[in-house]
Design an enzyme around this catalytic site. Structure first.
Site, PDB file in Angstrom:
ATOM      1  N   GLN A  43     -14.092   2.739   1.087  1.00 57.51           N
ATOM      2  CA  GLN A  43     -13.552   2.284  -0.212  1.00 57.51           C
ATOM      3  C   GLN A  43     -13.301   3.497  -1.105  1.00 57.51           C
ATOM      4  OE1 GLN A  43     -15.921  -0.566  -2.444  1.00 57.51           O
ATOM      5  NE2 GLN A  43     -14.245  -0.973  -3.886  1.00 57.51           N
ATOM      6  N   ASP A 103       0.848  -1.192   0.000  1.00 58.02           N
ATOM      7  CA  ASP A 103       0.000   0.000   0.000  1.00 58.02           C
ATOM      8  C   ASP A 103       0.886   1.245   0.000  1.00 58.02           C
ATOM      9  OD1 ASP A 103      -3.192   0.539   0.976  1.00 58.02           O
ATOM     10  OD2 ASP A 103      -1.778   2.204   1.220  1.00 58.02           O
ATOM     11  N   HIS A 161      -6.955  -5.610   2.093  1.00 55.38           N
ATOM     12  CA  HIS A 161      -5.800  -5.100   2.840  1.00 55.38           C
ATOM     13  C   HIS A 161      -5.313  -6.203   3.774  1.00 55.38           C
ATOM     14  CE1 HIS A 161      -6.680  -0.631   2.212  1.00 55.38           C
ATOM     15  NE2 HIS A 161      -7.859  -1.136   1.961  1.00 55.38           N
ATOM     16  N   ASN A 190     -12.736  -2.937   2.465  1.00 57.33           N
ATOM     17  CA  ASN A 190     -13.676  -1.825   2.568  1.00 57.33           C
ATOM     18  C   ASN A 190     -14.596  -1.862   1.354  1.00 57.33           C
ATOM     19  OD1 ASN A 190     -12.412  -0.837   4.920  1.00 57.33           O
ATOM     20  ND2 ASN A 190     -10.879   0.231   3.709  1.00 57.33           N
ATOM     21  N   HIS A 218     -10.099  -4.839  -3.410  1.00 52.90           N
ATOM     22  CA  HIS A 218      -8.761  -5.087  -2.884  1.00 52.90           C
ATOM     23  C   HIS A 218      -8.885  -5.490  -1.421  1.00 52.90           C
ATOM     24  CE1 HIS A 218      -9.853  -0.840  -2.717  1.00 52.90           C
ATOM     25  NE2 HIS A 218      -9.231  -0.773  -1.543  1.00 52.90           N
TER      26      HIS A 218
HETATM   27  P1  DGP Z   1      -9.501   1.704   0.285  1.00 53.20           P
HETATM   28  O1  DGP Z   1      -9.562   2.967   1.094  1.00 53.20           O
HETATM   29  O2  DGP Z   1      -9.962   0.503   1.066  1.00 53.20           O
HETATM   30  O3  DGP Z   1     -10.189   1.827  -1.047  1.00 53.20           O
HETATM   31  O4  DGP Z   1      -7.963   1.458   0.012  1.00 53.20           O
HETATM   32  C1  DGP Z   1      -7.267   2.001  -1.074  1.00 53.20           C
HETATM   33  C2  DGP Z   1      -5.819   1.905  -0.742  1.00 53.20           C
HETATM   34  O5  DGP Z   1      -5.093   1.978  -1.935  1.00 53.20           O
HETATM   35  C3  DGP Z   1      -5.297   3.015   0.164  1.00 53.20           C
HETATM   36  O6  DGP Z   1      -4.850   2.427   1.380  1.00 53.20           O
HETATM   37  C4  DGP Z   1      -4.146   3.636  -0.595  1.00 53.20           C
HETATM   38  C5  DGP Z   1      -3.877   2.635  -1.694  1.00 53.20           C
HETATM   39  N1  DGP Z   1      -3.491   3.233  -2.954  1.00 53.20           N
HETATM   40  C6  DGP Z   1      -4.161   4.175  -3.665  1.00 53.20           C
HETATM   41  N2  DGP Z   1      -3.523   4.441  -4.803  1.00 53.20           N
HETATM   42  C7  DGP Z   1      -2.430   3.633  -4.832  1.00 53.20           C
HETATM   43  C8  DGP Z   1      -1.374   3.444  -5.768  1.00 53.20           C
HETATM   44  O7  DGP Z   1      -1.295   4.062  -6.833  1.00 53.20           O
HETATM   45  N3  DGP Z   1      -0.416   2.541  -5.432  1.00 53.20           N
HETATM   46  C9  DGP Z   1      -0.476   1.819  -4.264  1.00 53.20           C
HETATM   47  N4  DGP Z   1       0.507   0.950  -4.033  1.00 53.20           N
HETATM   48  N5  DGP Z   1      -1.459   1.963  -3.369  1.00 53.20           N
HETATM   49  C10 DGP Z   1      -2.417   2.868  -3.646  1.00 53.20           C
END
Ligand code: DGP
Length: 113
Positions: free
Chosen positions: A93, A31, A101, A86, A99
């Protein structure tokens, strides 16, 4: 592939990511904004918006997501971990490509916020 989906673009290699493991149906990457020493996202390669949609449309991919999450947690946090999906804006979300976590490597409070 959904062209304006960040995670589809990671799958396609258009956006870089710190990939932990990659398989036929799923990939896992760190993340961008880690909330724990282990914070890995496990996603299906194909675009499905929610975990319910994934279960209905590709149950094998959902099983792979859970299996890979357990493998990552076994490798990185001794098998003790939280698996969070989420679903919907009110639940946090922010990316509309399902996805999971994988959070671990520290004590995790309960209930979550
Ligand atoms: P959620 O809030 O459950 O939809 O989680 C989305 C997650 O995705 C958040 O913890 C940050 C991560 N995230 C968003 N954009 C990127 C990205 O471009 N690369 C990576 N590695 N993570 C990302």
């Amino acid at each position: 592939m959904v062209s304006d989906c960040i995670f589809c673009r990671i799958v396609a290699g258009e956006i870089p990511a710190d990939v932990v493991t990659s398989g036929e149906r799923v990939i896992a990457f760190r993340d961008l904004n880690p909330q724990a020493p282990t914070h890995v996202l496990v996603i299906p390669r194909e675009h499905h918006e929610t975990v319910g949609a994934l279960a209905a449309e590709d149950p094998k991919a959902l099983a792979d997501v859970v299996t890979v999450a357990a493998e990552v947690a076994a490798e990185e946090s001794g098998g003790s971990y939280r698996l969070v999906v989420n679903t919907g804006a009110a639940a946090g979300q922010t990316v509309g490509h399902v996805h999971a976590h994988v959070l671990g490597g520290r004590s995790l409070g309960w209930p979550p916020g």
